[in-house]
Design a protein around this motif. Structure first.
Motif, short mmCIF file in Angstrom:
data_model
loop_
_atom_site.label_atom_id
_atom_site.label_comp_id
_atom_site.label_asym_id
_atom_site.label_seq_id
_atom_site.Cartn_x
_atom_site.Cartn_y
_atom_site.Cartn_z
N GLY A 8 1.23 -1.77 -0.02
CA GLY A 8 0.25 0.03 -0.35
C GLY A 8 0.45 0.99 0.15
N ASP A 9 0.38 2.04 -0.48
CA ASP A 9 0.94 3.60 -0.60
C ASP A 9 1.20 4.40 1.16
OD1 ASP A 9 2.06 6.06 -1.48
OD2 ASP A 9 1.05 6.35 -2.66
N GLY A 10 1.98 4.56 1.39
CA GLY A 10 2.83 5.29 2.60
C GLY A 10 3.86 6.55 2.10
N GLY A 11 3.63 6.28 1.26
CA GLY A 11 4.41 7.51 0.77
C GLY A 11 5.86 7.06 -0.21
N SER A 12 6.54 8.02 -0.22
CA SER A 12 7.76 7.58 -1.20
C SER A 12 8.97 7.45 0.36
CB SER A 12 8.68 8.43 -1.93
OG SER A 12 6.98 9.16 -2.87
N GLU A 13 9.04 8.18 1.23
CA GLU A 13 10.04 7.73 2.45
C GLU A 13 9.53 6.02 2.22
OE1 GLU A 13 10.23 10.77 5.22
OE2 GLU A 13 10.07 12.33 4.31
N GLN A 14 8.89 5.80 2.74
CA GLN A 14 8.55 4.62 3.14
C GLN A 14 9.23 3.47 2.35
OE1 GLN A 14 4.39 3.21 5.30
NE2 GLN A 14 4.60 1.99 3.78
N ALA A 15 8.16 4.23 1.30
CA ALA A 15 8.74 3.12 -0.02
C ALA A 15 10.03 2.57 0.22
CB ALA A 15 8.35 3.51 -1.34
N LEU A 16 11.06 3.94 0.14
CA LEU A 16 12.59 3.36 -0.14
C LEU A 16 12.82 3.01 1.15
CD1 LEU A 16 12.80 7.85 -1.26
CD2 LEU A 16 13.56 5.28 -2.92
N PHE A 36 1.67 5.27 -7.83
CA PHE A 36 1.36 3.80 -8.44
C PHE A 36 1.94 2.65 -7.79
CE2 PHE A 36 2.60 0.28 -11.49
CZ PHE A 36 1.13 -0.22 -11.56
N MET A 37 3.69 3.26 -7.78
CA MET A 37 4.82 2.30 -7.81
C MET A 37 4.62 1.52 -6.99
SD MET A 37 5.95 0.85 -10.72
CE MET A 37 7.90 0.98 -10.07
N ARG A 38 3.90 2.88 -5.78
CA ARG A 38 4.54 2.80 -3.84
C ARG A 38 3.72 1.90 -3.71
NH1 ARG A 38 4.93 8.75 -4.43
NH2 ARG A 38 2.74 8.78 -3.44
N SER A 39 2.07 2.10 -4.68
CA SER A 39 1.28 0.91 -4.32
C SER A 39 1.57 0.22 -4.85
CB SER A 39 -0.34 1.71 -4.98
OG SER A 39 -0.40 1.40 -5.84
N ILE A 40 2.15 -0.76 -5.38
CA ILE A 40 2.25 -2.44 -5.85
C ILE A 40 4.00 -2.49 -5.09
CG2 ILE A 40 0.59 -1.38 -7.43
CD1 ILE A 40 3.58 -1.69 -9.13
N GLN A 41 4.26 -1.95 -4.01
CA GLN A 41 5.29 -2.61 -3.43
C GLN A 41 4.74 -4.04 -2.81
OE1 GLN A 41 6.96 -0.03 -0.63
NE2 GLN A 41 9.42 -0.85 -1.40
N ILE A 42 5.77 -4.92 -2.96
CA ILE A 42 5.32 -5.55 -2.31
C ILE A 42 5.40 -6.04 -0.41
CG2 ILE A 42 5.69 -8.16 -2.43
CD1 ILE A 42 6.78 -8.22 -4.80
N SER A 43 4.58 -6.63 -0.03
CA SER A 43 4.62 -6.87 1.45
C SER A 43 5.15 -8.32 1.52
CB SER A 43 3.68 -6.43 2.58
OG SER A 43 3.83 -6.65 3.88
N SER A 44 6.32 -8.46 2.48
CA SER A 44 6.15 -10.32 2.21
C SER A 44 6.35 -10.94 3.63
CB SER A 44 6.11 -11.00 1.18
OG SER A 44 6.39 -12.50 1.64
N GLU A 45 6.11 -11.62 4.03
CA GLU A 45 7.37 -13.00 5.27
C GLU A 45 8.15 -13.32 4.36
OE1 GLU A 45 5.52 -15.42 7.80
OE2 GLU A 45 3.17 -13.53 8.26
#
Length: 616
Positions: free
Chosen positions: A216-224, A550-559
């Protein structure tokens, strides 16, 4: 429902039979089957040691089914008549591993409609059904989501037969025993299949949570921050500080680290770490950037022999020979572009010296019209000489040409030598004049995304207005294919029949709703930003903002550390999950490229946070 599962070894349980009692395979001989409403037999995942049924067990299961029992079997060897008559399926060949086959729904299965295609990972058996209804088949399907017709060579994958008062279900592939839950694609369709199988048979089939989710999109800082974590934890860096380089990718098919080391991936990743270090104020990232490039220098990737035909060029990968062999234009131009940008940003003389050496090698092998072939072969250069290769046919593909022109701009900014600017202008104008003859590798969208990078800067040095008009035309085309989610949907496939080879698209036809993060949206982050910085056109800033979100929203979260914080190549815009056509055997839909996807995407986000241009 009281269910028992007999299996030789434990299996993943990601797709499971709810509430089932598990027993050893050896217990099947003595078990009283009538104590259960359903009996499940999970066969062997080992191709060398298949499981088979004795005549006594076949008779036992036959009698149990005739009296109303439900038998589910999977991956059981069935060359003999007793087993095949029990299962309603007879085996033709020994079990094998799935390669590029896809599963197809043979009829409407609840919410999963006839013709829907799915992928899995694991084993499969080729055979034929009789006295059974085929629910699912597998075969060589080149379509993405749906195939209207069953392939001529399709084989049954799941069949159901009535036996007396009971039912026998057979799966000729690893359904519940699939060893890789992340390879169940598209995941939403698998959930529908399990739902339909449960409704049809009464077997309480359930599917677990997907191992690959969206952050999900948490902003650019979180995505980075998440993407830095991916680089540090996924294994993509052999040594965390970058001193042993960076691996190329996590492979689309095997999901294993591809331990090739390539200069272009190093350049992309070094650029990202440099930008992140500057933005965050953490100098360790800038040091990591330097160590990545120093690894290439130390390991002899660049040809530093003045008497060599390939002097100045980089090897494509850790080629075992002393000199480069295949000299790809885009890979070398990316190394040149980043070296010279870093030379300007850091003042390191080694970057400048090696970058200019490479820029000169590119210029020496550039046609007079400013274009070049997509690859040079050193043995051919040895025969023709650098003058001779000037007669080779140009690629006419922005994928290769435009990054070279951008590299010349960096060389001009470093040296202030007009010959580099002239080369960039000449090549760009020649390419734009041949727009009708452009060649593309994956899609028109991906190719034109690559065209953008040098255009904004060159507008300021072009008195004809041609380059600005081309920039506007190109951006308009890309924005026509912008999805509601902000990402660009792949369009205009130049070779829809290309399947089962390297360098194929991750979709077939327009309207499939597939976004490409290896060749399109990742580069569009950087290139739309540069267009905005050069022109101030608010539409370009809007596009950048949309693609960023869009790119931030599709970043993968996984164990799973292999995936957490990264991006894969293909994303289904309508299903909102990672999925695409699997026709590319080298860089397929689930590839996680270190440089070309993850580093470039993060670099594009960082340019926005730093509010600066790579050409400033």
């Amino acid at each position: 429902m009281k269910v028992v599962i007999f299996s030789e070894k434990p299996f993943s349980g990601h797709m499971n039979i709810e509430g089932a009692l598990r027993k050893e395979w050896a217990d099947l001989e003595s078990a009283v089957l009538e104590e259960y409403d359903a009996v499940c037999l999970i066969g062997s995942q080992s191709l060398d040691y298949p499981l088979s049924l004795s005549m006594e067990v076949c008779s036992k299961l036959w009698a149990y089914a005739e009296k109303g029992g439900l038998v589910y079997a999977e991956m059981i060897e069935a060359f003999d008549f007793p087993t095949s008559r029990l299962l309603g399926w007879k085996q033709d060949f020994p079990a094998t591993r799935r390669t590029m086959e896809k599963l197809r729904a043979s009829r409407d299965l609840g919410r999963l409609k006839e013709g829907a295609l799915l992928e899995w990972g694991g084993a499969m058996q080729q055979g034929f059904s009789f006295e059974s209804e085929v629910l699912l088949s597998f075969g060589p399907y080149g379509d993405t989501h749906h195939s209207v017709h069953e392939a001529e060579s399709a084989r049954p994958a799941i069949n159901v037969r009535k036996l007396g008062e009971g039912t026998v279900v057979y799966a000729a592939f690893s359904l519940f025993s699939s060893p890789s839950p992340e390879q169940l694609r598209p995941y939403s369709s698998w959930a529908m299949l399990l739902e339909a199988l449960s409704d049809r048979t009464g077997l309480p089939c359930v599917i677990g949570e997907p191992s690959i989710k969206l952050a999900g999109d948490g902003g650019s800082e979180q995505a980075l921050a998440c993407n830095m974590r991916w680089f540090e934890r996924s294994g993509i860096l052999p040594v965390r500080d970058g001193s042993e380089g960076v691996f190329e990718n996590i492979h689309s098919v095997t999901a294993k680290l591809s331990k090739d080391r390539r200069p272009d991936c190093h350049a992309h990743t070094a650029l990202m770490f440099h930008l992140y270090g500057r933005w965050s104020g953490d100098a360790t990232y800038e040091e990591r950037s330097y160590r990545l490039m120093d690894y290439l220098f130390r390991e002899g990737y660049q040809d530093m022999d003045p008497d060599s035909e390939s002097y100045g060029f980089f090897k494509w990968y850790q080629f075992p020979g002393a000199h480069p062999h295949q000299i790809f234009t885009d890979d070398n131009a990316w190394a040149c572009f980043v070296l010279l940008y870093l030379a300007r940003s850091t003042g390191r003389e080694e970057y400048r010296r090696r970058g200019i050496l490479l820029a000169q090698a590119l210029l020496d092998t550039q046609r007079r019209d400013g274009l070049r072939p997509n690859v040079l072969i050193r043995s051919e250069m040895k025969t023709l000489g650098r003058e001779g290769v000037l007669e080779l046919e140009p690629s006419l593909n922005p994928h290769f040409e435009s990054i070279t022109h951008a590299a010349y701009i960096q060389a001009y900014l470093v040296t202030e030598d007009e010959m580099y600017l002239d080369a960039a202008l000449t090549g760009t104008r020649t390419l734009l004049a041949k727009e009708a003859a452009y060649k593309f590798m994956y899609s028109r969208t991906s190719g034109l995304t690559r065209l953008l990078l040098p255009l904004g800067y060159l507008i300021g040095h072009d008195g004809t207005g041609e380059i600005e008009a081309a920039l506007n035309r190109t951006m308009a085309y890309l924005m026509e294919h912008r999805h509601a989610s902000g990402g660009i949907e792949e369009a205009d496939n130049p070779d829809p029949q290309r399947f089962g080879k390297e360098d194929a698209g991750v979709y077939i036809a327009n309207g499939e709703g597939i976004a490409d993060q290896l060749y399109t949206n990742n580069f569009l982050l950087m290139n739309s930003w540069e267009a905005w910085k050069a022109t101030g056109n608010p539409a370009y800033k809007e596009l950048y903002d949309d693609v960023s979100a869009f790119m931030r929203s599709i970043q993968i979260s996984s164990e799973d550390k292999r995936y957490d914080g990264g991006w894969m190549r293909a994303f289904d815009l309508n299903k909102r999950e990672y999925f695409g056509n699997n026709g590319d055997t080298g860089w397929g839909p689930y590839c996680m490229e270190s440089g070309w996807t993850n580093a470039i995407a993060s670099a594009g986000l960082l340019l926005g946070l730093l509010d600066e241009s790579l050409f400033a």
